[in-house]
Design an enzyme around this catalytic site. Structure first.
Site, PDB file in Angstrom:
ATOM      1  N   GLN A   1      -9.232  -8.300   3.277  1.00 44.48           N
ATOM      2  CA  GLN A   1      -8.019  -7.482   3.269  1.00 44.48           C
ATOM      3  C   GLN A   1      -8.166  -6.335   4.268  1.00 44.48           C
ATOM      4  O   GLN A   1      -9.181  -5.645   4.263  1.00 44.48           O
ATOM      5  CB  GLN A   1      -7.814  -6.941   1.857  1.00 44.48           C
ATOM      6  CG  GLN A   1      -6.669  -5.963   1.704  1.00 44.48           C
ATOM      7  CD  GLN A   1      -6.471  -5.568   0.236  1.00 44.48           C
ATOM      8  OE1 GLN A   1      -5.880  -6.282  -0.552  1.00 44.48           O
ATOM      9  NE2 GLN A   1      -6.996  -4.418  -0.119  1.00 44.48           N
ATOM     10  N   GLY A   2      -7.173  -6.159   5.113  1.00 51.32           N
ATOM     11  CA  GLY A   2      -7.211  -5.072   6.085  1.00 51.32           C
ATOM     12  C   GLY A   2      -6.125  -4.050   5.823  1.00 51.32           C
ATOM     13  O   GLY A   2      -5.091  -4.035   6.489  1.00 51.32           O
TER      14      GLY A   2
ATOM     15  N   SER B   1      -7.038  -0.469   4.113  1.00 48.52           N
ATOM     16  CA  SER B   1      -7.559   0.895   4.267  1.00 48.52           C
ATOM     17  C   SER B   1      -7.989   1.156   5.703  1.00 48.52           C
ATOM     18  O   SER B   1      -8.424   0.256   6.421  1.00 48.52           O
ATOM     19  CB  SER B   1      -8.769   1.094   3.356  1.00 48.52           C
ATOM     20  OG  SER B   1      -8.389   1.046   2.013  1.00 48.52           O
TER      21      SER B   1
ATOM     22  N   SER C   1     -13.829  -5.912   1.991  1.00 47.01           N
ATOM     23  CA  SER C   1     -14.831  -6.644   1.212  1.00 47.01           C
ATOM     24  C   SER C   1     -14.998  -8.053   1.773  1.00 47.01           C
ATOM     25  O   SER C   1     -14.010  -8.715   2.082  1.00 47.01           O
ATOM     26  CB  SER C   1     -14.413  -6.723  -0.259  1.00 47.01           C
ATOM     27  OG  SER C   1     -14.425  -5.430  -0.816  1.00 47.01           O
TER      28      SER C   1
ATOM     29  N   GLU D   1      -2.332  -7.756  -7.938  1.00 45.85           N
ATOM     30  CA  GLU D   1      -3.761  -7.477  -7.964  1.00 45.85           C
ATOM     31  C   GLU D   1      -4.122  -6.584  -9.144  1.00 45.85           C
ATOM     32  O   GLU D   1      -5.075  -6.816  -9.863  1.00 45.85           O
ATOM     33  CB  GLU D   1      -4.153  -6.807  -6.641  1.00 45.85           C
ATOM     34  CG  GLU D   1      -5.629  -6.435  -6.538  1.00 45.85           C
ATOM     35  CD  GLU D   1      -5.933  -5.669  -5.253  1.00 45.85           C
ATOM     36  OE1 GLU D   1      -5.018  -5.041  -4.698  1.00 45.85           O
ATOM     37  OE2 GLU D   1      -7.089  -5.710  -4.819  1.00 45.85           O
TER      38      GLU D   1
ATOM     39  N   ASN E   1      -7.666   4.897  -9.558  1.00 49.43           N
ATOM     40  CA  ASN E   1      -7.023   5.106 -10.855  1.00 49.43           C
ATOM     41  C   ASN E   1      -6.188   6.392 -10.875  1.00 49.43           C
ATOM     42  O   ASN E   1      -5.268   6.510 -11.691  1.00 49.43           O
ATOM     43  CB  ASN E   1      -8.074   5.078 -11.963  1.00 49.43           C
ATOM     44  CG  ASN E   1      -8.546   3.646 -12.212  1.00 49.43           C
ATOM     45  OD1 ASN E   1      -8.254   2.744 -11.423  1.00 49.43           O
ATOM     46  ND2 ASN E   1      -9.256   3.434 -13.305  1.00 49.43           N
ATOM     47  N   GLU E   2      -6.499   7.321  -9.979  1.00 49.56           N
ATOM     48  CA  GLU E   2      -5.658   8.516  -9.890  1.00 49.56           C
ATOM     49  C   GLU E   2      -4.260   8.120  -9.390  1.00 49.56           C
ATOM     50  O   GLU E   2      -3.246   8.592  -9.905  1.00 49.56           O
ATOM     51  CB  GLU E   2      -6.287   9.548  -8.938  1.00 49.56           C
ATOM     52  CG  GLU E   2      -7.488  10.278  -9.522  1.00 49.56           C
ATOM     53  CD  GLU E   2      -8.707   9.386  -9.713  1.00 49.56           C
ATOM     54  OE1 GLU E   2      -8.868   8.401  -8.950  1.00 49.56           O
ATOM     55  OE2 GLU E   2      -9.494   9.658 -10.638  1.00 49.56           O
TER      56      GLU E   2
END
Lengths: 379, 325
Positions: free
Chosen positions: A124-125, A127, A159, A242, A362-363
């Site tokens: 996955q690209g 970030s 990842s 996801e 999670n924030e």
């Protein structure tokens, strides 16, 4: 309301269990090592050859047309026999559902079967060094040149990027756009000229992350998934899935909870009685997650949608997983930091710590819950 | 597997909610049991929900009862619905005590219960008949057959009493471990359902307040410290709900996991209520710590229900005994 599985669902479980019990592989090395990667890929091929790689996908793309409930059953059985985490999970659980929903006929036929067979591994690209939780501030660009996009920029925390063949990424395709507008969802072959992949050692020392540098990388415009400029909406649909059930079905956690209870019972007379409460709390959290999943999947099957509620799901499983492994390490006492024995709690603990960070911290999830479910004003 | 409420169940819940929004406003919820409202609840079918259709009831099941009690918790209804609808009527049905069943389902006879797992009897002076456990048997007693002592509980809209039997009075309704254990588990599930409704209401109350209340020139709900607190409370509520509904199904289907599932419902609903009431109190600040605001009604009900029919610790142990047994 019927909490019993139908005869068809039970039959599916029996079939899946029989195959998995007869085929479950021996424990493998980390999928982030060269040997471990090959072991995992062999296993994925084996799953594919027998039709178990993507049970809920349509048959024409390598699945077996299973219902979502059957898929949850498969996941329970899969992790019950101790089978490994899925090598191509980005392709199977993140890209695949988006391709099925937004892909053209050609794109589906081109990409889906090779995801199922693990012939092509995806990363996955999203970030970037300066766009994490604030993903909409991303600056990697896609500039149109005839029938091609010219991609420049830098993606990170990809990842399995070191071993991946392809990357699905978000790029700013409208230079005058800001924030969530003007982004496109583009599929990039990592062997393209101008792509540099730099491995990053994760906390366990293995190169589980990669940084991907794009220097005038040319890809066909046909590699755009969904309408140009609407990449954010499409990406968020992946994110919803996801965070929801796709990436982390209850099966894996149920297997962990069972192992935790066994670990505790084997050491009951050696450890502090105060651990008993933590063990049973983890068991309950997993059970609640299982019930919540059947509750939300049933609603989806009845025509409802899983929207911002998916954020509740993500916060729950990720924090539950950390607590469960934290308790497991406490059971091991002084051996907690030694990767000994066949219980593999330390690996699981390290992996669990990433959960509250990836797929949207999670924030950010709590902001989404507060704003979209409770209707609180944006900051 | 179809873990979903039916259209009828959602409609029923909606009907109950509308009724309680009108007939059980916070002012009314402070004032305690009321016989006229009880008669209306009976007319609505709420009281005799679980009684057979030919005994004045609706012949509905545990899931419907849970929806009813969830709404009762949401409204902080100060009436013995757990005692009458959830525990007494199924028990009378089981014991084939049809005369009493009919009167209870009609709303003519208000009931309360005293089970061995609990030191106190709730609503004892509002009830006409008390079903009390002695050993492995259940007895029906009139109010004159017992001596009642009102305990000074902080939740006075849900009064609790010490009960002393005055004589050998009372009629044996039925006996056996199955009967009394099922009655206890029903009471536990009823408390869990009310706690769930309380928790939901408190999250909503806090969110509404956070949208209106301004400090530093903004609604306080725009601050992440408040957002995350309320998100966490909602998380507990949403994950408790299927746990509570599943426990209802486990009673309905006479599952051999009934005790475990009912206990988990109490633990989870109790946890949700605790998190939600605390989050609401902190969000409201000083006004939440007064009796001028309504929050205290729900907070106090959550405390008394958490303590009733086995605390969370009792129930966690019961779960552990099964899971690790």
């Amino acid at each position: 309301m019927d909490l019993n599985f139908t005869p068809e669902e039970e039959a599916f479980r029996v079939k899946a269990r029989a195959w998995l019990e007869g085929n479950a592989p021996a424990p493998m090395e980390s999928m982030d090592t060269p040997d471990g990667f090959e072991q995992h890929r062999d296993w994925e091929e084996h799953l594919y050859e027998h039709g178990w790689a993507a049970v809920s996908w349509p048959r024409e793309f390598g699945g077996r047309d299973a219902t979502l409930i059957e898929w949850l059953i498969f996941e329970e059985e899969y992790y019950r026999v101790g089978a490994p985490r899925r090598l191509n999970q980005n392709g199977l659980f993140l890209l695949g559902p988006v391709l099925l929903e937004y892909g053209t006929k050609e794109q589906k036929e081109r990409y889906l079967p090779k995801i199922v067979s693990a012939e092509e591994i995806w990363c996955q690209g999203w970030s970037e060094p300066n766009a994490g939780s604030d993903l909409a501030s991303l600056t990697s660009k896609a500039t149109r040149d005839g029938d091609e996009w010219v991609l420049t920029g830098q993606k990170t925390w990809c990842s399995r990027g070191v071993y991946a063949d392809w990357m699905f990424g978000l790029f700013r395709s409208d230079p005058s756009s800001e924030r969530h507008k003007g982004l496109s969802y583009i599929l990039v072959p990592l062997e393209s000229p101008g792509v540099t992949v730099r491995p990053i050692a994760q906390i366990d020392g293995e190169p589980g992350f990669a940084e991907v540098f794009l220097d005038n990388v040319r890809v066909p415009v046909a590699n755009t998934l969904g309408p140009e400029g609407e990449g954010w909406q499409i990406a968020m649909s992946t994110a919803g899935f996801e965070r929801g059930v796709a990436l982390r079905s209850p099966g894996r956690f149920m297997a962990s909870a069972d192992r935790l209870v066994s670990s505790y019972m084997a050491r009951e007379h050696l450890v502090s009685p105060s651990l008993r409460n933590d063990v049973i709390n983890s068991w309950m959290e997993v059970e609640a997650y299982r019930l919540y999943t059947f509750w939300s999947v049933s609603r989806k099957l009845a025509g409802g949608t899983i929207g911002a509620e998916a954020s509740l799901n993500k916060v729950w499983w990720s924090e539950m997983d950390v607590r469960l492994h934290d308790t497991a390490l406490r059971l091991l006492g002084e051996d907690a930091t030694l990767p000994l024995g066949d219980e593999h709690w330390l690996d699981g603990f390290l992996f669990s710590l990433a959960g509250p960070i990836y797929a949207g911290t999670n924030e950010i999830q709590r902001n989404i819950i507060a704003e979209r479910v409770l209707g609180l004003p944006r900051s | 597997m179809k873990f979903i409420l039916s259209e009828e169940q959602m409609l029923f819940r909606h009907t109950v909610r509308e009724f309680l929004e009108k007939e059980c406003t916070p002012e009314i919820a402070r004032s305690g049991f009321n016989r006229e409202r009880w008669a209306q609840l009976a007319q609505l079918g709420a009281v005799g929900l679980a009684a057979p259709a030919d005994e004045g009831g609706l012949g509905l099941g545990e899931v419907d009862l849970v929806l009813l009690l969830e709404e009762a918790g949401r409204a902080a209804l100060p009436d013995p619905l757990i005692e009458t609808s959830m525990v007494a009527i199924p028990l009378l049905r089981e014991a084939e005590a049809n005369d009493l069943l009919l009167e209870a389902a009609d709303g003519d006879v208000v009931m309360s219960v005293g089970l061995a797992g609990s030191r106190y009897v709730t609503y004892a002076t509002d009830a006409d008949v008390l079903l009390l456990q002695l050993g492995g048997a259940m007895f029906a007693l009139q109010r004159d057959d017992v001596k009642l002592q009102l305990m000074p509980s902080i939740d006075m809209a849900r009064p609790v009493f010490r009960v002393e039997w005055l004589s050998e009075a009372g009629t044996k309704i039925g006996e056996g471990a199955d009967l009394v254990e099922a009655a206890f588990d029903r009471a536990v599930l009823g408390a869990a359902a009310q706690l769930l409704g309380i928790a939901q209401r408190c999250v909503e109350m806090a969110a509404d307040y956070a949208k209106e209340r301004h400090q530093f020139g903004k609604p306080i709900g725009s601050f992440q410290a408040i957002k995350h607190k309320l998100a966490d409370a909602l998380l507990m509520v949403e994950f408790a709900r299927p746990v509570v509904y599943r426990a209802a199904a486990s009673i309905a289907e006479v599952s051999h996991h009934r005790e475990r599932d009912v206990s988990m419902a109490k633990v989870y609903a109790g946890r949700a209520a605790k998190r939600a009431t605390r989050a609401a109190l902190q969000t409201l600040g000083a006004i939440g710590y007064t009796q001028e605001h309504d929050l205290h009604i729900w907070m106090k009900r959550s405390w008394s229900l958490e303590a009733a029919w086995g605390t969370s610790d009792f129930h966690r142990d019961r779960i552990a005994d099964e899971v690790m047994g």
